[in-house]
Write an enzyme that holds these catalytic residues in place. Structure first.
Site, PDB file in Angstrom:
ATOM      1  CD  GLU A  18    -118.402 -53.366 -52.593  1.00 47.99           C
ATOM      2  OE1 GLU A  18    -117.686 -52.202 -52.908  1.00 47.99           O
ATOM      3  OE2 GLU A  18    -118.922 -53.953 -53.229  1.00 47.99           O
ATOM      4  CG  LEU A  19    -110.241 -51.943 -51.384  1.00 53.18           C
ATOM      5  CD1 LEU A  19    -109.800 -53.396 -51.024  1.00 53.18           C
ATOM      6  CD2 LEU A  19    -109.286 -51.377 -52.387  1.00 53.18           C
ATOM      7  CE  LYS A  20    -114.509 -44.965 -46.173  1.00 48.19           C
ATOM      8  NZ  LYS A  20    -113.126 -44.072 -46.112  1.00 48.19           N
ATOM      9  CE  LYS A 117    -103.967 -33.148 -54.797  1.00 48.34           C
ATOM     10  NZ  LYS A 117    -105.383 -33.282 -55.049  1.00 48.34           N
ATOM     11  CD  GLU A 489    -114.116 -23.375 -42.424  1.00 51.60           C
ATOM     12  OE1 GLU A 489    -114.081 -24.584 -42.968  1.00 51.60           O
ATOM     13  OE2 GLU A 489    -113.075 -22.710 -42.567  1.00 51.60           O
ATOM     14  CD1 TRP A 566    -109.467 -30.638 -55.381  1.00 55.81           C
ATOM     15  CD2 TRP A 566    -110.064 -29.430 -53.344  1.00 55.81           C
ATOM     16  NE1 TRP A 566    -108.328 -30.240 -54.782  1.00 55.81           N
ATOM     17  CE2 TRP A 566    -108.727 -29.699 -53.549  1.00 55.81           C
ATOM     18  CE3 TRP A 566    -110.577 -28.861 -52.305  1.00 55.81           C
ATOM     19  CZ2 TRP A 566    -107.736 -29.138 -52.342  1.00 55.81           C
ATOM     20  CZ3 TRP A 566    -109.791 -28.638 -51.235  1.00 55.81           C
ATOM     21  CH2 TRP A 566    -108.414 -28.811 -51.213  1.00 55.81           C
ATOM     22  CD  GLU A 670     -98.432 -27.690 -45.642  1.00 56.00           C
ATOM     23  OE1 GLU A 670     -99.232 -28.415 -45.721  1.00 56.00           O
ATOM     24  OE2 GLU A 670     -97.288 -27.737 -46.211  1.00 56.00           O
ATOM     25  CG  HIS A 699    -101.610 -32.490 -41.163  1.00 57.28           C
ATOM     26  ND1 HIS A 699    -100.851 -31.495 -41.605  1.00 57.28           N
ATOM     27  CD2 HIS A 699    -102.734 -32.638 -41.911  1.00 57.28           C
ATOM     28  CE1 HIS A 699    -101.638 -30.887 -42.737  1.00 57.28           C
ATOM     29  NE2 HIS A 699    -102.794 -31.581 -42.623  1.00 57.28           N
TER      30      HIS A 699
END
Ligand code: GLN
Ligand code: ZN
Length: 763
Positions: A18-20, A117, A489, A566, A670, A699
């Site tokens: 819900e917050l999202k 992170k 992909e 991940w 990168e 980005h």
């Protein structure tokens, strides 16, 4: 005997994210600030109610955040970068969003603060910024308001603060005139004020998080701990300070910790090998409260409550009062296992999400008080059945792992010799151009995938349509005159999930969301058992892509370390062995790709750096097996097969030697943030193989100009031999649209052509 159970924090996203939804609606001006606030309030209310109902004694307050809890602390301390302050200096919720998302109104723009992170988790925090002008001042009342809110419901609460030293440590000095520890007195004064406010509210315990105590800290920082806590202690009046540590053992700093002025300490018992609670108890002062973090806040496995029952039973002979808690905040755990309707019942019985973890605490406490282990035995039973389940154990995999125990997975010949064979086969121009793998994930592609998942499209039709997209991708790349092509992909929603779904040994949840940053949540796969590949994964689509062109198409895989990092890992096997299993499964795919005529295979490892353990002494061991696993995944390929890897978002300086040790033929990396630093590093270390330094930042939607890219490429050439340079963007293009992508790539290819021509002229 007195046992209090508590958790260090509860997930703040809400059971249906819900917050999202609310955050994003607010950012898109679909709901008002008041409506957003109300949704937050509802989530908190439900969270507390639930915890209480489940038998948690002390409810955390201050674990809720509108974006990130480090950012909330910056707001509370009034540490707001000038560029994010509004003209009248008023601080409000929008200030918080300015800091986290940047300002981009016409005539007014400011980049967001950096994101980093949170220790070795997949959560990201907004990095506090310090300058010579930084002044801390109590500026944001969120915590106190939430405390009053919780008190008004009649809850027994424990406010949560990020400690002053961890806050300073996690921040960044933006100019070299400022030294973080010089800011200590100022920050402590604000903490003093906050604690005074808590005092007025008749609260027994405040939880102050100092997770940096699990790191290797310089002595001036350790001294600062003594100083700071003495100061806070002397100013705190009745309230009791529970100093919380997590994500690692703090044994190495125990000598200092023992001298701190605090009333209790929380230890993450799970992250230490030492489960000897009697010994741990002896290592801390007698008059402190001991809080045992024994329910894992960052993984999804059921706790073996019987095991802890006996350990704690022995301990409470020596201690009249203890706290039982989660190892860290449950922020890193999905919320409720009961939402999983599609999960296999047996597999489901092995898991415990945030809600179930609260129940575990309750059961354990009850069993200890009643000295009755019956309920715990029932609870823990699935752990024992799991240890024998054939969903977990596969003898072929175990045998294969044993067989390679002493293998050193080096390639047959040295790079210098391999490259001759590769050049001969691939016939690429100097400064070859390529991309990182993904192409724009259009609405059409997303719909395709969701129709397939929802069974609106059968597999055959789905593959047909995916192939059509691959066909278009190849055509576009041919028209752009790129040298090494990719299939794009389109069949992948996520680079780890896709491989998890095609390998054995993984389980998936339908609602196991965990906050990654801001409104972004991830649903990590769960590694439940031995991993192997029983059917090809990428072969059909890559082979198809290659059949459409004479140019080489890269086979595209996610590396073993990234798949591990991940996912939620199993805990009955070391990370090293899990990763080796993944590597062997990938090796099968790599060799089959090679056999199918694919001459370049890229194995992405964007998470290699982030798997690094927090303690220095453990980092070397990790890097050794991480590198070995990567090499294992492509072990046995011919010299003429070119192996690529790709890495991003990482500080390469501390792992450059390990990147060299990977011995890939080509790495694309990168660099957009600090190419000079990386270039001098590559030079200093004599990076021996080929490299593609990201020549533009994907980005940003801006189209990079030929002029800028030419400048950059010429700069690269100054530092690095041209025969070993590639030209490529800095990451995958899945978040961009086609117009941006084609324009940017066109300029990129043009740049390479121009520089090649200049070189010929100068010869
Ligand atoms: N091959 C992946 C892509 O292009 C790599 C993604 C990543 O670096 N995180 O999307
Ligand atoms: Zn990347």
């Amino acid at each position: 005997m007195n046992i209090i159970n508590h958790i260090l924090g509860f997930p703040r996203i809400g059971i249906n994210r819900e917050l999202k939804t609310a955050q994003e609606k607010y950012w898109n001006k679909k709901i008002s600030q008041q409506e957003l606030m109300n949704i937050g309030k509802k989530i908190r209310k439900k969270n507390w109610e639930q915890q209480k109902k489940l038998g948690i004694d002390l409810l955390p307050v201050g674990d809720f955040a509108w974006y990130d809890h480090v950012l909330t602390t910056s707001m509370m301390l009034g540490n707001i970068p000038d560029r994010h302050r509004s003209f009248n200096n008023k601080i409000g919720l929008d200030t918080l969003f300015f800091m986290s998302r940047g300002i981009s109104e016409t005539g007014n723009s400011a980049p967001a603060s950096e994101m980093k992170k949170w220790f070795n988790t997949n959560y990201h925090y907004i990095v506090p910024e310090f300058t010579i002008n930084t002044v801390f001042q109590y500026s944001w009342n969120q915590l106190i308001e939430e405390i009053d809110e919780a008190l008004s419901y009649g809850h027994n609460i424990k406010p949560v603060l990020l400690g002053p030293l961890s806050y300073l440590w996690l921040g960044k000095e933006k100019d070299n005139k400022v030294n973080k520890l010089d800011l200590l007195n100022n920050i402590l004064n604000v903490y003093k004020k906050i604690i005074k406010k808590l005092n007025k509210r008749n609260i027994e315990w405040v939880q102050i998080d100092e997770p940096i105590l699990s790191l290797d800290l310089p002595t001036d920082w350790l001294d600062a701990f003594i100083y700071s806590y003495k100061f806070l202690y002397n100013n705190k009046k009745n309230i009791k300070i529970l100093l919380t540590t997590y994500f690692g053992s703090v044994e190495h700093n125990m000598e200092i910790i023992r001298d701190l002025s605090i009333d209790g300490i929380h230890l993450d018992i799970l992250s230490s090998n030492n489960h000897d609670l009697i010994q741990i108890n002896e290592s801390i002062p007698n008059n402190w409260l001991l809080s045992l973090g024994i329910i894992n806040g960052r993984n999804i496995w059921k706790t073996d409550l019987v095991y802890w029952f006996y350990k704690i039973k022995k301990l409470i002979k020596n201690r009249k009062k203890i706290f039982l808690g989660s190892s860290c905040s449950l922020l890193h755990s999905p919320i409720d296992l009961n939402c999983e309707k599609e999960l296999d019942q047996e597999i489901k019985s092995w898991f415990s999400f945030a809600i179930q973890k609260c129940t575990e605490l309750y059961l354990l406490k009850k069993a200890l008080l009643q000295d009755d282990i019956n309920d715990l035995q029932i609870w823990s039973e699935p752990i024992f059945s799991r240890s024998k389940s054939n969903k977990v154990h596969n003898t072929t995999v175990k045998k294969r792992i044993l067989e390679i125990e002493n293998l050193i997975p080096n390639r047959n010949k040295m790079y210098k010799k391999r490259i001759v064979e590769q050049k001969e086969k691939l016939q690429l121009p100097i400064l070859p151009t390529t991309t990182i793998g993904s192409f724009p994930q259009t609405k059409e592609i997303r719909k395709l995938r969701s129709d397939f998942i929802n069974k609106k499209l059968d597999k055959e039709k789905y593959i047909q349509k995916i192939k059509k997209i691959i066909f278009e991708n190849i055509q576009r790349q041919e028209s752009l005159s790129l040298d090494v092509l990719v299939h794009g992909e389109p069949e992948r929603n996520d680079m780890v999930e896709y491989f998890g779904q095609h390998l054995n040994g993984f389980a998936f949840t339908s609602n196991g969301w965990v906050q990654s940053y801001g409104s972004r949540c991830v649903k990590p796969p769960i590694i439940i058992g031995d991993i192997y590949r029983d059917k090809p994964i990428t072969i059909e689509l890559i082979k198809y892509a290659q059949s459409l062109t004479k140019k080489p198409v890269k086979g595209m895989l996610t590396g073993p370390v990234t798949i591990l990092c991940w996912s939620f890992p199993r805990e009955d096997l070391s990370k090293k062995l899990i990763t080796k299993q993944i590597a062997l499964a990938l090796q099968d795919e790599v060799l089959e790709l090679e056999n199918s005529g694919i001459n370049i295979i890229q194995i992405d490892e964007p998470a290699l750096r982030e798997g690094l353990p927090l303690r220095k002494k453990e980092q070397k061991k990790y890097l050794k097996w991480a590198v070995e696993s990567f090499k294992l995944s492509c072990y046995g390929v011919k010299n003429s097969t070119q192996i690529h890897t790709h890495m991003c978002y990482c500080e390469f300086q501390d792992i450059i030697q390990d990147i060299i040790n990977l011995d890939v033929d080509v790495i694309t990396i990168e660099t957009s943030r600090s190419s000079t630093k990386l270039l001098s590093l590559l030079k200093k270390f004599n990076y021996p193989n080929e490299i593609g330094l990201g020549i533009y930042n994907i980005h940003s939607p801006n189209i990079p100009s030929i002029e800028n890219m030419k400048k950059l490429l010429n700069k690269f050439i100054q530092y690095f031999p041209i025969e070993r340079l590639w030209v490529n963007p800095d990451c995958g293009l899945k978040t961009r649209n086609w117009i941006e992508t084609e324009n940017a790539l066109q300029n990129m290819v043009e740049t390479a052509k121009k520089v090649r021509k200049d070189l010929l002229k100068n010869k």
